[in-house]
Design a protein around this motif. Structure first.
Motif, PDB file in Angstrom:
ATOM      1  N   PRO A  66       9.877  11.523  25.020  1.00 52.84           N
ATOM      2  CA  PRO A  66      10.022  10.859  23.711  1.00 52.84           C
ATOM      3  C   PRO A  66       8.690  10.583  23.039  1.00 52.84           C
ATOM      4  CG  PRO A  66      10.480   9.322  25.488  1.00 52.84           C
ATOM      5  CD  PRO A  66      10.368  10.671  26.119  1.00 52.84           C
ATOM      6  N   LEU A  67       7.653  10.326  23.833  1.00 51.47           N
ATOM      7  CA  LEU A  67       6.332  10.096  23.244  1.00 51.47           C
ATOM      8  C   LEU A  67       5.847  11.331  22.495  1.00 51.47           C
ATOM      9  CD1 LEU A  67       4.542   8.188  26.160  1.00 51.47           C
ATOM     10  CD2 LEU A  67       5.216   7.242  23.939  1.00 51.47           C
ATOM     11  N   LEU A  68       6.049  12.501  23.084  1.00 54.39           N
ATOM     12  CA  LEU A  68       5.619  13.742  22.442  1.00 54.39           C
ATOM     13  C   LEU A  68       6.416  13.988  21.169  1.00 54.39           C
ATOM     14  CD1 LEU A  68       4.024  16.330  22.300  1.00 54.39           C
ATOM     15  CD2 LEU A  68       5.588  17.350  23.970  1.00 54.39           C
ATOM     16  N   LEU A  69       7.727  13.822  21.216  1.00 55.01           N
ATOM     17  CA  LEU A  69       8.555  14.068  20.038  1.00 55.01           C
ATOM     18  C   LEU A  69       8.196  13.122  18.894  1.00 55.01           C
ATOM     19  CD1 LEU A  69      11.998  14.642  21.785  1.00 55.01           C
ATOM     20  CD2 LEU A  69      10.698  16.334  20.486  1.00 55.01           C
ATOM     21  N   VAL A  70       8.057  11.850  19.207  1.00 56.38           N
ATOM     22  CA  VAL A  70       7.707  10.883  18.157  1.00 56.38           C
ATOM     23  C   VAL A  70       6.317  11.174  17.593  1.00 56.38           C
ATOM     24  CG1 VAL A  70       7.217   8.448  17.707  1.00 56.38           C
ATOM     25  CG2 VAL A  70       9.205   9.079  19.067  1.00 56.38           C
ATOM     26  N   SER A  71       5.373  11.503  18.457  1.00 57.07           N
ATOM     27  CA  SER A  71       4.010  11.766  17.983  1.00 57.07           C
ATOM     28  C   SER A  71       3.957  12.985  17.068  1.00 57.07           C
ATOM     29  CB  SER A  71       3.064  11.963  19.173  1.00 57.07           C
ATOM     30  OG  SER A  71       3.378  13.142  19.901  1.00 57.07           O
ATOM     31  N   LEU A  72       4.816  13.963  17.284  1.00 54.14           N
ATOM     32  CA  LEU A  72       4.847  15.128  16.396  1.00 54.14           C
ATOM     33  C   LEU A  72       5.252  14.713  14.987  1.00 54.14           C
ATOM     34  CD1 LEU A  72       6.534  17.768  18.736  1.00 54.14           C
ATOM     35  CD2 LEU A  72       4.119  17.600  18.111  1.00 54.14           C
ATOM     36  N   GLY A  73       6.240  13.820  14.882  1.00 52.34           N
ATOM     37  CA  GLY A  73       6.607  13.311  13.564  1.00 52.34           C
ATOM     38  C   GLY A  73       5.489  12.512  12.925  1.00 52.34           C
ATOM     39  N   ILE A  74       4.779  11.735  13.744  1.00 50.10           N
ATOM     40  CA  ILE A  74       3.645  10.962  13.229  1.00 50.10           C
ATOM     41  C   ILE A  74       2.560  11.900  12.709  1.00 50.10           C
ATOM     42  CG2 ILE A  74       1.839   9.315  13.844  1.00 50.10           C
ATOM     43  CD1 ILE A  74       4.612   8.089  13.732  1.00 50.10           C
ATOM     44  N   VAL A  75       2.329  12.993  13.413  1.00 47.24           N
ATOM     45  CA  VAL A  75       1.327  13.971  12.968  1.00 47.24           C
ATOM     46  C   VAL A  75       1.676  14.511  11.591  1.00 47.24           C
ATOM     47  CG1 VAL A  75       0.423  16.289  13.406  1.00 47.24           C
ATOM     48  CG2 VAL A  75       0.537  14.631  15.262  1.00 47.24           C
ATOM     49  N   VAL A  76       2.932  14.879  11.395  1.00 44.81           N
ATOM     50  CA  VAL A  76       3.363  15.431  10.107  1.00 44.81           C
ATOM     51  C   VAL A  76       3.152  14.411   8.983  1.00 44.81           C
ATOM     52  CG1 VAL A  76       5.315  16.309   8.785  1.00 44.81           C
ATOM     53  CG2 VAL A  76       5.008  17.021  11.158  1.00 44.81           C
ATOM     54  N   SER A  77       3.591  13.188   9.199  1.00 41.99           N
ATOM     55  CA  SER A  77       3.476  12.180   8.140  1.00 41.99           C
ATOM     56  C   SER A  77       2.022  11.790   7.890  1.00 41.99           C
ATOM     57  CB  SER A  77       4.311  10.943   8.499  1.00 41.99           C
ATOM     58  OG  SER A  77       3.844  10.347   9.695  1.00 41.99           O
TER      59      SER A  77
END
Length: 372
Positions: A66-77
């Motif tokens: 979940p940390l990786l998935l959430v961080s990918l969204g943070i990267v985009v935003s």
């Protein structure tokens, strides 16, 4: 910069990170000594525990997914210059929506129900994030405030549902009242990577997602426009890019990854929706994204490192029986020290200049200055 200078810069970057971690651990050792704990035993449990056996290694993957998935969204935003603090709410929104669909049509076969659960969960997270993006683009509402408020709305909405309409009928029948839903249909459970462990194929899905985000941001027109909006919204607007539309898109994509992470937690780990499903992954994902230098491929080792840190902190607390506050303080020191080196690691020319200045200082001069 020549090839030899690049190698020196990389070496200095690694050295700066190592020194930062060592410094944080040294301060943490003082805290451990203050409470009467053995720092050597504590750090052995913290860093060798997650990698010292099957349980630690598999649990590390569970925490990192979940940390990786959430961080990918943070990267985009963040690449679009939108500070998404709402991943917690987006995780919850995706988990609630995916759970509701799975419980509503449990008779569907897995090959139809499982993709639908993920799709609905990602869409719910995307909608939750797009709402904050729309408020920023159309009404100039600060995204930090809106996403934090949306976190609270999602949290209380989830609490209401798992204590009411979605509550496990067995809990109601027995009068226990524990806030959770019934078990999801088995056909939507994610397969285990290793039999007898909690590690599931969601980790592989997260790796695929990291590659897709890299392709999106650096190999597509949409990704270029997202980064252009983040680099300079006025220049992007002058170039004909609809800045508002891409702000909403960035938040929708970030929310989709948060919702996806929520579904993964439900169908991969808990197999039901329960209170505290996020476990703080929404905020921890921001740290992982920053540790990964806002690069999707850099988020993978950052998620593994942070997952090891979180899991190791739990093991350390059990190994030396220290207060949870000390564990959180040491964990925060390590994170703060690593993030604080960003101004050097992100600009290798500064490290080279610093090393050059230090190299020009002769030992005799240092000795004279020390004896003055």
């Amino acid at each position: 910069m020549s090839s030899s200078s690049k190698l020196v810069a990389v070496g200095l970057q690694l050295l700066a990170l190592v020194l930062a971690v060592v410094g944080a651990l040294a301060v943490g050792a003082l805290l451990l000594l203050m409470v009467g704990a053995d720092p050597v035993k504590a750090y052995r449990a913290m860093f060798l525990g997650p990698l010292g056996g099957r349980y630690g290694a598999t649990e590390l993957l569970v925490r990192a997914t979940p940390l990786l998935l959430v961080s990918l969204g943070i990267v985009v935003s963040f690449r679009a210059s939108v500070l998404n603090i709402g991943a917690e709410g987006q995780i919850i929104a995706g988990a609630v929506a995916g759970t509701a669909v799975a419980l509503a049509i449990p008779q569907w076969p897995g090959w139809m129900l499982s993709p639908l659960v993920f799709l609905v969960g990602a869409a719910a997270g995307a909608g939750w994030g797009a709402l904050a993006g729309w408020l920023k683009a159309r009404l100039a509402v600060n995204e930090i405030l809106s996403t934090i408020m949306l976190n609270q709305i999602a949290l209380h909405l989830s609490t209401f549902l798992i204590r009411g309409p979605l509550m496990d009928p067995a809990q109601t029948a027995y009068g226990a009242g524990y806030p959770q839903t019934a078990l999801l249909p088995r056909q939507v459970w994610l397969p285990r990577l290793i039999s007898g462990s909690r590690a599931h194929v969601g980790f592989l899905l997260a790796i695929v997602a990291a590659v897709l985000v890299f392709v999106l941001l650096w190999r597509t027109v949409v990704g270029y426009r997202l980064r252009a909006v983040g680099a300079g919204p006025e220049a992007a607007r002058y170039a004909g890019i609809n800045v508002g539309r891409y702000l909403v898109l960035a938040m929708a994509l970030a929310g989709a990854f948060g919702g996806f992470a929520g579904v993964v937690e439900v169908v991969g780990v808990h197999h039901r929706l329960l209170d505290g499903i996020s476990a703080g992954y929404g905020f921890s994902g921001i740290v992982v994204a920053l540790l990964g230098r806002l690069h999707p491929l850099g988020c993978l080792p950052a998620a593994l490192f942070f997952g090891m840190l979180v899991l190791g902190a739990d093991m350390m607390q059990r190994a030396v029986a220290i207060p949870a506050a000390i564990v959180m303080a040491i964990e925060g020191l390590v994170i703060l020290s690593v993030v604080s080196t960003d101004f050097l690691v992100s600009h290798p020319e500064r490290l080279l200049a610093l090393a050059a200045r230090l190299a020009r200082i002769r030992p005799s001069r240092r000795l004279k200055e020390a004896t003055r």
